[in-house]
Design a protein around this motif. Structure first.
Motif, PDB file in Angstrom:
ATOM      1  N   SER A 207      70.187  28.542 -26.121  1.00 20.46           N
ATOM      2  CA  SER A 207      68.898  29.178 -26.338  1.00 20.46           C
ATOM      3  C   SER A 207      69.088  30.671 -26.567  1.00 20.46           C
ATOM      4  O   SER A 207      69.690  31.349 -25.736  1.00 20.46           O
ATOM      5  CB  SER A 207      67.994  28.968 -25.115  1.00 20.46           C
ATOM      6  OG  SER A 207      67.787  27.599 -24.872  1.00 20.46           O
ATOM      7  N   GLY A 221      61.920  30.052 -27.172  1.00 19.86           N
ATOM      8  CA  GLY A 221      61.708  28.680 -27.601  1.00 19.86           C
ATOM      9  C   GLY A 221      60.700  28.667 -28.722  1.00 19.86           C
ATOM     10  O   GLY A 221      61.025  28.747 -29.898  1.00 19.86           O
ATOM     11  N   PRO A 325      65.633  25.272 -27.889  1.00 18.10           N
ATOM     12  CA  PRO A 325      64.434  25.938 -28.368  1.00 18.10           C
ATOM     13  C   PRO A 325      63.773  25.111 -29.445  1.00 18.10           C
ATOM     14  O   PRO A 325      64.437  24.601 -30.339  1.00 18.10           O
ATOM     15  CB  PRO A 325      64.973  27.261 -28.930  1.00 18.10           C
ATOM     16  CG  PRO A 325      66.406  27.004 -29.230  1.00 18.10           C
ATOM     17  CD  PRO A 325      66.860  25.988 -28.226  1.00 18.10           C
TER      18      PRO A 325
END
Length: 333
Positions: A207, A221, A325
């Protein structure tokens, strides 16, 4: 260097494109293209370290034609199956993968639309007037070493194609394909490559992380909108793509109400100045520059985005997480 076969073709009645083939990219600009842009791309053609940001910066839109089309396909170092595609205006990129064939277009997104695709087995750069169809053997082979040419379409495949290979029986049924239809296999969401829909691989994707002002590190995200009083566009988002609103203090009012957007495109973090009044300054190890109004850039770890009033967005090392994400194409206006 990207290994494979590049072919070009000029089709009667279709828009021409000025094409530059580099060691790690193929670029197609609406013809006649600006000589300075073509020269900049030709100079980058032999640079093994050239990045997608430099290529996009080489083709600024003329003020009178903000939607003048271009398409760029860029291969990351040492990975012929993963590409980053950028399109604007009437340019399109058709991509083939084990999951099928699909079209990536700008959908009216400004200043351009970017996405990453994996498991790519072929690409076509052309105009929106070209039908969505499988890569063909028709066309003239291009020497891959830094070529420049004019054509209505250009194709790349990882190995030399043959007529036998192109005569496959799994083509779409008549009437099945439209401008964003997968010809075989599952239909990915707009902007996704085949690997994007694989849950196991998505779960392993790190992420992107940022720190906004003096806040705690946070994963990116869904899109993040930053400003004094940020608000989401009225256009509806998919559930996984509902933007997160982050309000920041601006005692002098230099930060706009909705100033900056952060979003994930494939494995990259993209920052977009949302036509802010006082602009956004990007600082990287290579230097500092002010983003153009509405400009989108790929930001890497270690980059800083200065919105003013001591509000700085710091791009941190990506973090391995249990969830990946989410990403959705920004909706068309």
């Amino acid at each position: 260097m990207v290994h494979g076969t590049v072919t070009s073709a000029s089709r009667a009645g279709r828009a021409p494109w000025d094409v530059v083939v580099g060691d790690r990219f193929i670029a197609a600009l609406a013809a006649p293209a600006d000589d300075r842009a073509l020269s900049a791309l030709a100079e980058a053609a032999c640079d093994p370290r050239v990045g997608i940001e430099r290529l996009v910066q080489a083709v600024p839109a003329p003020p009178a034609e903000p939607d003048r089309g271009f398409a760029i396909v860029w291969w990351s170092d040492g990975d012929d199956a993963t590409v980053t595609a950028v399109v604007r205006g009437a340019a399109i990129v058709d991509l083939e993968s084990p999951g099928g064939s699909r079209r990536f277009d700008a959908r009216g997104i400004r200043p351009w639309h970017l996405a990453e695709f994996r498991d790519v087995t072929g690409v076509r750069l052309a105009g929106a007037d070209a039908p969505l169809e499988r890569l063909s053997t028709a066309g003239e082979r291009v020497r891959h070493a830094r070529a420049s040419l004019r054509a209505s379409e250009v194709e790349w495949s990882p190995v030399a194609t043959t007529n036998a290979a192109s005569e496959r029986s799994d083509a779409a049924e008549p009437g099945q394909a439209d401008e964003d239809t997968v010809l075989r296999g599952p239909v990915p969401r707009a902007g996704q490559g085949a690997a994007d829909v694989a849950p196991a691989e998505a779960a392993r994707r790190p992420s992107p992380m940022v720190r906004i002002g003096r806040g705690d590190p946070r994963a990116v995200g869904a899109p993040i909108l930053i400003g004094r009083r940020p608000h989401a566009p009225r256009t509806p988002f998919a559930p996984a793509g509902i933007p997160e609103l982050v309000a920041v203090r601006s005692p002098t009012g230099v930060i706009s109400g909705t100033h900056l957007e952060l979003r994930v495109e494939g494995s990259k973090l993209v920052a977009t100045d949302l036509r802010s009044t006082n602009g956004t300054v990007l600082r990287t190890p290579g230097g500092e520059r002010r983003l153009r109004s509405g400009e989108s850039v790929v930001v890497a770890e270690g980059s800083l985005l200065d919105l003013g009033d001591d509000t700085i967005v710091e791009v941190l090392p990506a973090r391995e997480d249990d969830t990946s994400p989410s990403r959705d194409d920004r909706p068309s206006p």
